[in-house]
Design a protein around this motif. Structure first.
Motif, short mmCIF file in Angstrom:
data_model
loop_
_atom_site.label_atom_id
_atom_site.label_comp_id
_atom_site.label_asym_id
_atom_site.label_seq_id
_atom_site.Cartn_x
_atom_site.Cartn_y
_atom_site.Cartn_z
N TYR A 17 9.74 0.58 1.45
CA TYR A 17 8.98 -0.60 1.89
C TYR A 17 8.64 -1.50 0.71
O TYR A 17 8.63 -2.72 0.83
CB TYR A 17 7.72 -0.16 2.66
CG TYR A 17 8.05 0.11 4.11
CD1 TYR A 17 8.03 -0.91 5.04
CD2 TYR A 17 8.42 1.39 4.53
CE1 TYR A 17 8.38 -0.67 6.36
CE2 TYR A 17 8.77 1.62 5.85
CZ TYR A 17 8.74 0.58 6.76
OH TYR A 17 9.11 0.80 8.08
N GLY A 18 8.38 -0.87 -0.47
CA GLY A 18 8.06 -1.67 -1.67
C GLY A 18 9.25 -2.54 -2.06
O GLY A 18 9.13 -3.74 -2.32
N LYS A 19 10.45 -1.88 -2.07
CA LYS A 19 11.67 -2.63 -2.44
C LYS A 19 11.96 -3.75 -1.44
O LYS A 19 12.35 -4.85 -1.80
CB LYS A 19 12.87 -1.67 -2.46
CG LYS A 19 13.08 -0.97 -3.79
CD LYS A 19 13.92 -1.87 -4.70
CE LYS A 19 14.26 -1.17 -6.00
NZ LYS A 19 13.59 -1.79 -7.17
N LEU A 20 11.80 -3.43 -0.15
CA LEU A 20 12.08 -4.44 0.88
C LEU A 20 11.18 -5.66 0.65
O LEU A 20 11.62 -6.81 0.70
CB LEU A 20 11.84 -3.87 2.28
CG LEU A 20 11.97 -4.86 3.45
CD1 LEU A 20 13.35 -5.48 3.48
CD2 LEU A 20 11.68 -4.17 4.79
N LEU A 29 10.84 -11.16 -1.18
CA LEU A 29 10.11 -12.23 -1.90
C LEU A 29 11.05 -12.97 -2.83
O LEU A 29 11.07 -14.21 -2.90
CB LEU A 29 8.97 -11.62 -2.72
CG LEU A 29 7.64 -11.36 -2.01
CD1 LEU A 29 6.64 -10.78 -2.98
CD2 LEU A 29 7.08 -12.65 -1.41
N LYS A 30 11.84 -12.17 -3.56
CA LYS A 30 12.78 -12.74 -4.54
C LYS A 30 13.75 -13.70 -3.84
O LYS A 30 14.01 -14.81 -4.31
CB LYS A 30 13.57 -11.57 -5.14
CG LYS A 30 13.97 -11.70 -6.58
CD LYS A 30 14.40 -10.32 -7.06
CE LYS A 30 15.31 -10.43 -8.26
NZ LYS A 30 15.88 -9.13 -8.63
N LEU A 31 14.26 -13.25 -2.67
CA LEU A 31 15.22 -14.07 -1.93
C LEU A 31 14.53 -15.34 -1.42
O LEU A 31 15.08 -16.44 -1.52
CB LEU A 31 15.81 -13.28 -0.75
CG LEU A 31 16.73 -14.07 0.19
CD1 LEU A 31 17.92 -14.62 -0.58
CD2 LEU A 31 17.23 -13.21 1.35
N ALA A 32 13.32 -15.18 -0.88
CA ALA A 32 12.60 -16.34 -0.36
C ALA A 32 12.38 -17.38 -1.46
O ALA A 32 12.58 -18.59 -1.26
CB ALA A 32 11.26 -15.91 0.24
N TYR A 33 12.00 -16.89 -2.65
CA TYR A 33 11.75 -17.80 -3.77
C TYR A 33 13.05 -18.53 -4.16
O TYR A 33 13.08 -19.74 -4.33
CB TYR A 33 11.21 -17.01 -4.97
CG TYR A 33 10.97 -17.88 -6.18
CD1 TYR A 33 9.89 -18.76 -6.22
CD2 TYR A 33 11.85 -17.84 -7.28
CE1 TYR A 33 9.69 -19.59 -7.32
CE2 TYR A 33 11.65 -18.65 -8.37
CZ TYR A 33 10.57 -19.52 -8.40
OH TYR A 33 10.36 -20.35 -9.47
N THR A 34 14.15 -17.76 -4.22
CA THR A 34 15.44 -18.36 -4.58
C THR A 34 15.84 -19.43 -3.55
O THR A 34 16.26 -20.53 -3.90
CB THR A 34 16.54 -17.27 -4.63
OG1 THR A 34 16.08 -16.23 -5.50
CG2 THR A 34 17.85 -17.83 -5.15
N THR A 62 0.82 -1.23 0.00
CA THR A 62 0.00 0.00 0.00
C THR A 62 0.85 1.27 0.00
O THR A 62 0.40 2.31 -0.47
CB THR A 62 -0.92 0.04 1.24
OG1 THR A 62 -0.09 0.05 2.41
CG2 THR A 62 -1.84 -1.18 1.30
N GLN A 63 2.07 1.20 0.57
CA GLN A 63 2.93 2.40 0.64
C GLN A 63 4.31 2.07 0.10
O GLN A 63 5.31 2.24 0.80
CB GLN A 63 3.07 2.84 2.11
CG GLN A 63 1.79 3.20 2.81
CD GLN A 63 1.45 4.68 2.63
OE1 GLN A 63 2.22 5.42 2.01
NE2 GLN A 63 0.32 5.09 3.16
N PRO A 64 4.40 1.57 -1.16
CA PRO A 64 5.70 1.07 -1.64
C PRO A 64 6.78 2.14 -1.69
O PRO A 64 7.96 1.84 -1.63
CB PRO A 64 5.38 0.54 -3.04
CG PRO A 64 4.12 1.24 -3.45
CD PRO A 64 3.35 1.51 -2.19
#
Length: 1488
Positions: free
Chosen positions: A284-287, A292-297, A262-264
């Motif tokens: 906050y959007g980047k974080l 997510l990217k790291l978790a997926y990897t 909501t507040q990226p």
């Protein structure tokens, strides 16, 4: 904050005086004037207005008012000149403390301590230019005495050339007093000083001790009946405000998802570089997207043999530098999203980081196999040759994953991780290092994590989109809880200030507060203190935006002065007093308490002025009569929302404390950590404590978590912390806090000598009690004397304020203490290095005399039991009298052979006549070549030539004494028999050493004089040496008697060989220097000489067909008898190996034994040691050369001491490979009165070994124990008693006979006893005492000789050749050498053995006493810089194992301890050398 001058308000000071005082303050704080100068000038100024004050130490006059809560919160009046505090460190300083220290030191002005002396070369860390010449340096006069004497401590000293066998008293240069102590010695004056300091009664007299019959029990200290006791009522559990039921998100990840979507664009974290520039702002959007990217990897792209590498719940290490909070935050949340457990750790920089091994242990126990890091960090890690990151010591094998963006895979659009509610599963693991240095992982669950964030949000009143500057480490503790976790709940923008930036610009955090208009800041006392030092030129900073300044270490004793000083300076820049919020936290309970600003409903802040003495007994006493020893602490606010807190007793059952009692704070809350990962036992103790009331009823049905913080609950339900359990040192019955001791040390004007903040205080256990050790880093420009003075002042201050002694105070060179990751000292690693002797200090002061008060009671000598009662007692106990004898000699008087063999000259003539070509002697040189031989007839003819020369050239008549000064060889033997042929009395003398004439020549001269020699027989080379210029410098050449060289004397026969009128006529004199440094000559008659040869012949089965190898010095004792007498008597062939030849060829002796297939061989301990050291690794090479020792039946060590078991056993083991039989090695025992009492020989049972209790030996008792039991000492018998020898054990004082296995003096009766001492003045008393003693009871007729050695007889189960049970004689040690300390008898060798084991750099050690002080001299085999490591280790080991306090530790170079030819230490020479200051020691430490 109370100013230094403010208590003088009662006297209205004139304006100009006040102005002068302010200027003086400024000078002092700038460091332009010393504390002393400041006090003088201040007293002068005040004397005009306040006449009373003149002449009194101002710091004692001024009673510092302590601010009450009302004053503290009131805004301080603006000062015209805010006091800059550049040189004086406010962090550790409170005015009260400084004043207390000044007063304490004033009390001790008269106490002087001897300063340690150090060789100049050790001062490497101080540059020579920076070294102040002592005479130009006006050191304050209150510590060292006699600086005049010490000024040239570093000039070259006269080298004590190794005093190998010099008699005492022959060094004319040293004036001696009646006590034999050099008069002008600097050392003795220092020791006198030391004794003077020890004479002062230090502590109240000790309570009565308990002494058991055998054991020495340590004194059990009784609690002081007058100590303060808690008197309050039992405390009630303190309940925090309830947690607000606002609309909290279900989990932290849900909050992150909410803000990320909501507040990226909202800023989340700004990272700064070392210049203070913002390098990156994470939104906050980047974080959210990067996590997510790291978790997926992590979940999908890492595989191991087609299996996913990670599964939910696995632990992952996060290795990120302190300068990269952005990547850390992404990694942390990426792990949480992937349901993995992050374990943040420090970046390992080298393979030897302090504590790195323990971190490896933590990773291993957590099962970590993957480490996340950044590209830059991975490149900086140490690499192996393969290019992979090295495996650090103790670490499990890790896979390193770089998580920079380009290495990660974007998840598909439809992939979403489950953002589950906060449950009991582990969210992350934070590491914690304990007091001992072990590292454990504290597991925090998802539920606790959320509860902690909610409680912090409520307590700190965080609102949406606020800005927080964070100076702390974001990987753990408050830095992580506020700056990475709680911030997410309310979309806070965190500005992270790296440690490197703070070092470069300490004001950076204040500037960032100003730039970002931050509402909150998170700092430590250190950061406030640093910014005070740097705030000079800054006019434009404003702190008016701050509503919250959280002081994370607000629970430390020094935080109060930092907070006060900071407020003092920055109130003028918009800082409001109520903004400062100290908090208390611990790894187990997370945040325990935090002060709230009044707008959040917090009560006004308070402070408590507590009596140190009360605190040490665990009691709170606010009214301190003793104004000096107080501790001022501030509150750390109220309990956290939703938590219950109580204070329980530190030891034993967790009973609730009384309201005026200090205990451990315990918390019950949903926001504490849950466990130590994988450690169930200690988890239960810490995380599941059930506090109980005095009646034993639990206070709650929920368990509490122990915080490790010590404190109490004050008024308004405020929490006060007075220390940490980790820093607690319990000495006697009293508790002391490491931080308080640090604060006191820092109040002793330290700026000139040591670095602030680089001081470690810890305790080590010595003799069953904690001992305080203080280690500080010394400034490179501090001189020796200044540093020593600072050390002694610190000792006095701590003693006065804390009433506890410091055991050891060490200064180390700058930057050498192990560092914790973000500055500070790694205390447990420092302690480890101290205990291992790896600290390498440059200055040490030990105070065992004052600290160690639990030593056993000195032994009181009981009135002796009379000798008659002793015998009766033994009879009643069924014990036989300790008496033993060798085989009976059959009576020889009437037979033909007896007359033939009674005089050795007759034996030689008979052999020359009957077996002229039979070889008697073979002399080998270093190459193994035979340099000279002697058959019976050759020896006879050589002896005749010498006899003729003595009679004709020297015109000597029968009975004249002749000194034989020869190197070991056949010439010596020929000269000996030459003397006997003409009736002269030979005296064998070791020749002087050409390289060391100054020390060895006086001994030769002395023996020649004392023996009244009328002539000196020698070789041409030695004659030239005696008359050389070099020798003339030591001994005037004209003072020698006639000197004859026997190299080319003409061939002449003597008309008739002299025949003595009776066998009791003197045959030769045997001179030697005892280990106690006494030169004594004993008289050997012809009868004794032939009896000695006969006993040895029978014991060793020596016949003309035998060959024996001898590697001994031929100048005295059994060495002389074996070398010169036995071959002629028994007819066997002796292979002579001169010990000096082994210096060029160590294997010569063993090679000779093998080559000549010797069944019997003799050596000395020094020869055995040379072989063990020099040939230990070369046995294979010797075997290749054909050395085979299987021919040896017996290898005997000739000695006058207790058998050295360790050496003989290691020798046997080393040369077992060369065929040396296991039972071949044995020892002999002889002494001055009888050169051969025991000798193993070729037949009879093997030597037996027993284990005795070393503590019982000190009480002159023998107590047999099992092998391996504590305090056990192995003793082996010294060979079999020789034929014709009788031995008895007599009481040293009553002279009565003792029973079997009782310790006493060994007395001997035998035909080959010496007949008496030959001394200059013929001291008849001494002679009668030693050579014709009689028992006071029992067999009072037999005449015995006293050996001067302690030992005991024990009947064994073995049988000897005659079928009788075998009696074993055990020698314990020389009576002359024993040390009488504390009423007990110690053998130096026992203390030395302990000391040598203490550190690998100790090559050799010798101990002696001087005026009841134990002096330990150790040879350092290592770098001089490491010498001081040994001081504490030596002191510790002697205390632990022998219950003795070492008075002086002297560290010297290898080879300084003098050793005689038999391998015995000459301790008395060493003592004389030490007192005459001739040892050139590396360091001398005088233990206080």
């Amino acid at each position: 904050m109370a100013e230094r001058g403010c208590p003088l308000e009662a006297v209205q000071l004139p304006a100009e005086v006040r102005e002068s005082l302010a200027e003086l303050e400024l000078e002092l704080s700038e460091g332009d004037i010393t504390q002393k100068g400041y006090e003088k000038k201040r007293a002068k100024l005040l004397a005009r207005c306040v006449p009373l004050i003149q002449g009194v130490d101002p710091s004692l006059q001024v009673e510092n008012s302590i601010l009450g809560p009302a004053q503290a919160s009131a805004p301080a009046p603006k000062q015209p000149k805010p006091r800059p505090s550049n040189a004086r460190d406010e962090r550790f300083r409170s005015d009260v403390h400084t004043e207390a220290v000044q007063a304490a030191l004033a009390k001790h002005k008269e106490r002087k301590m001897p300063m340690p002396s150090k060789r100049r070369s050790v001062l490497t860390h101080a540059s020579v230019e920076a070294y102040t010449p002592p005479d130009l340096h006006s050191a304050p006069p209150d510590v060292t005495t006699g600086l005049v004497q010490h000024q040239h401590a570093y000039c070259e000293r006269p080298q004590l050339a190794s005093v190998r066998g010099v008699p005492r008293g022959c060094r004319g240069s040293v004036l001696e007093t009646a006590g034999g102590v050099p008069v002008n010695s600097r050392v003795s004056s220092k020791i006198q000083q030391l004794l003077n300091t020890l004479k002062r009664p230090k502590r109240p007299p000790l309570k009565e001790f308990f002494v058991d019959d055998f054991e020495e029990l340590l004194e059990v200290q009784q609690p002081d009946p007058n100590q303060p006791k808690p008197e309050g009522s039992q405390m009630a559990v303190l309940r925090g405000e309830p947690l607000a039921e606002s609309s909290w998100p279900p989990s932290l990840l849900a909050a992150l998802q909410q803000w990320g979507t909501t507040q990226p664009k909202a800023p989340c974290l700004t990272a700064l570089d070392t210049a203070g520039k913002a390098v990156y702002t994470l939104t906050y959007g980047k974080l959210w997207s990067r996590s997510l990217k790291l978790a997926y990897t992590l979940l999908n792209k890492l595989t191991n043999k087609n299996e996913p590498l990670l599964k939910p719940g696995d632990r992952v290490a996060l290795v990120f530098p302190n300068s990269d909070p952005v990547m850390f935050m992404v990694a942390f949340y990426g792990c949480l999203l992937a349901e993995l457990v992050p374990v943040p750790i420090e970046v390992p920089l080298t393979r030897k980081d302090a504590g790195s091994q323990q971190v490896g242990f933590l990773l291993g126990s957590c099962g970590v196999s993957l480490a996340l890091t950044t590209d830059a960090c991975q490149k900086g890690l140490p690499k192996a040759q393969t290019g992979e990151v090295v495996t650090f010591k103790g670490w499990p094998p890790l896979t390193w994953l770089v998580i920079d963006g380009k290495h990660l895979t974007k998840p598909p659009k439809d992939w979403n991780p489950a953002v589950q509610d906060a449950g009991p599963g582990t969210a992350y693991i934070e590491y914690k290092t304990s007091k001992e240095g072990s590292t454990v992982g504290v597991a925090v669950s998802h539920a606790s994590l959320l509860a902690q964030c909610q409680a912090l949000t409520q307590a700190c009143g965080y609102s949406e989109a606020e800005t927080l500057t964070n100076v702390l480490d974001f990987k753990r503790d408050a830095g992580l809880w506020h700056g990475v976790l709680t911030s997410i709940l309310k979309r806070i923008h965190v500005v992270s200030i790296p440690y490197a930036l703070m070092k470069a610009n300490p004001l950076s955090w204040i500037q960032k507060v100003c730039v970002y208009k931050a509402q909150a800041a998170l700092v430590k006392s250190r950061d406030m203190h640093w910014s005070l030092l740097a705030q000079r030129g800054q006019r434009d900073v404003s702190l008016s935006s701050l509503r919250l300044l959280i002081v994370a270490d607000g629970a430390n004793p020094w935080s109060i002065s930092s907070c006060d000083a900071f407020l003092n300076v920055f109130q003028a820049r918009g800082l409001r007093p109520e903004v400062i919020c100290p908090c208390a936290s611990s790894p187990e309970a997370l945040t325990v308490a935090i002060r709230r600003p009044p707008d959040l409903g917090g009560p006004p802040p308070r402070r408590a002025v507590l009596s140190m003495s009360g605190l040490s007994h665990g009691v709170i006493r606010v009214d301190a009569e003793e104004k000096l020893s107080v501790l001022t602490v501030q509150d750390v606010g109220q309990v956290m929302p939703g938590a219950n807190v109580c204070v329980v007793k530190v030891e034993g059952t967790p009973h609730l404390c009384k309201t005026d009692e200090v205990g451990e704070i315990c918390v019950d809350s949903s926001a504490t950590a849950t466990a130590y990962y994988g450690l169930l036992g200690i988890t239960k103790n810490v995380f599941e404590t059930v506090p109980v009331t005095a009646g034993g009823a639990p206070v709650s049905d929920r368990p509490f978590t122990r915080t490790g913080l010590l404190g109490f609950i004050g008024p308004d339900d405020l929490v006060f912390v007075v220390g940490k359990l980790d820093g607690l040192m319990v000495v006697g019955f009293r508790r002391h806090n490491a931080d308080d001791v640090v604060a006191t040390a820092l109040a002793v004007e330290p700026m000139k000598f040591v670095y602030r903040g680089r001081i470690a205080v810890f305790s080590v256990t010595v003799l069953h009690d904690d001992r305080i050790v203080l280690v500080a880093e010394q400034r490179p420009d501090a001189s020796e004397e200044d540093s020593f003075q600072w050390m002694s002042r610190v000792l006095q201050a701590i003693d006065s304020i804390h009433q506890v002694g410091v055991y050891c105070l060490a200064l180390v060179p700058a930057n050498t203490l192990p560092k914790a990751p973000l500055g500070g000292i790694h205390v447990s690693e420092t302690k480890q290095r101290f205990l291992e002797g790896m600290l390498h200090p440059c200055n040490v002061l030990m105070c065992p005399h004052t600290c160690v008060t639990n030593l056993p009671k000195p032994r009181q000598k009981q009135p002796e039991v009379g000798p008659a009662s002793m015998i009766v007692g033994n009879l009643v106990a069924g014990k036989r009298i300790a008496q033993a004898s060798g085989r009976e000699l059959s009576h020889l008087e009437d037979s033909e052979q007896a007359r033939k063999f009674l005089f050795l000259p007759d034996v030689l003539q008979w052999r020359a006549h009957t077996t002229p070509e039979h070889p008697l002697f073979l002399l080998l040189n270093a190459k193994g070549t035979v340099t000279s031989t002697a058959t019976c007839v050759q020896l006879h003819k050589k002896a005749e030539r010498v006899a003729a020369a003595l009679m004709e050239k020297a015109r000597l008549s029968a009975g004249a004494h002749v000194a034989l000064v020869y190197p070991p060889g056949v010439d010596l033997i020929a000269a000996f028999y030459g003397c006997l042929y003409c009736g002269c009395v030979p005296v064998t003398v070791r020749p002087p050493h050409p390289q060391n004439l100054a020390t060895t020549l006086p001994t030769v001269k002395m023996i020649v004089e004392v023996s009244k020699s009328a002539c000196v027989l020698t070789t041409q080379a030695i004659m030239r040496l005696l008359r050389s210029k070099e020798a003339a410098a030591t001994v005037d050449a004209r003072t020698w008697p006639t000197i004859l060289d026997t190299d080319d004397i003409p061939k002449k026969k003597v008309a008739s060989v002299f025949r003595p009128p009776s066998p009791d006529v003197l045959a030769y004199l045997d001179f030697s220097v005892s280990t106690t440094g006494i030169l004594a000559g004993v008289k050997m008659s012809h009868a004794a000489t032939s009896a000695l040869c006969r006993s040895i012949k029978l014991q060793c089965e020596l016949y003309p067909s035998r060959q024996i190898a001898i590697c001994l010095d031929p100048y005295c004792g059994l060495g002389f008898a074996l070398w010169c007498l036995c071959s002629v008597y028994s007819g066997h062939q002796s292979v002579l190996v001169p010990p000096p030849e082994l210096e060029t060829n160590v294997s010569l002796w063993l090679w000779a034994v093998s080559q000549y297939k010797a069944r019997v061989t003799f050596c000395s301990y020094s020869v055995m040691e040379m072989c063990a050291r020099g040939l230990g690794a070369q046995t294979a090479a010797l075997r290749m050369k054909g050395v085979n020792l299987s021919c040896v039946r017996t290898c005997m060590v000739v000695a006058e001491e207790r058998p050295r078991i360790a050496l003989t056993q290691s020798f046997s083991k080393l040369f077992r490979d060369l065929g040396l039989p296991a039972r071949a090695v044995s020892t002999t025992f002889g002494c001055r009165v009888n050169v051969a009492i025991c000798l193993q020989g070729t037949a009879g049972p093997d030597p037996t070994t027993v284990y005795v209790d070393m503590r019982a030996l000190r009480h002159d008792r023998v107590r047999l124990v099992e092998r391996g039991s504590p305090h056990s000492l192995p003793l082996t018998e010294s060979g079999k008693i020789l034929p014709g020898v009788k031995v008895i054990i007599a009481h040293t004082e009553t002279r009565g006979p003792l029973g079997d296995s009782h310790l006493g003096e060994i007395w001997v009766s035998s035909p080959h006893n010496a007949t008496g001492y030959y001394t200059v003045y013929g001291e008849e008393g001494l002679h009668a005492d030693h050579f014709s003693a009689r028992l006071s009871f029992g067999d009072t007729q037999t005449v015995w000789a006293r050996t001067g050695f302690l030992g005991f007889l024990r009947r064994t189960e073995l049988t000897d050749a005659s079928g009788e049970r075998h009696d074993a004689l055990y020698v314990v040690g020389s009576l002359d050498e024993t040390l009488e300390l504390r009423g007990m008898r110690y053998h130096p060798i026992d203390i030395e053995t302990s000391v040598i084991r203490a550190h690998r750099s100790i090559a050799e050690c010798a101990v002696f006493t001087w005026t009841n002080l134990l002096v330990v001299v150790v040879e350092l085999d290592g770098l001089e810089q490491d010498a001081l490591d040994l001081v504490a280790l030596v002191t510790n080991v002697v205390l632990e194992e022998h219950h003795l306090v070492v008075g002086v530790v002297v560290i010297v170079d290898p080879g300084v301890i003098p050793i005689n030819s038999r391998g015995e230490k000459q301790r008395m020479h060493l003592r004389d050398g030490f007192l005459a200051d001739q040892l050139d020691p590396i360091y001398v430490a005088y233990n206080m």
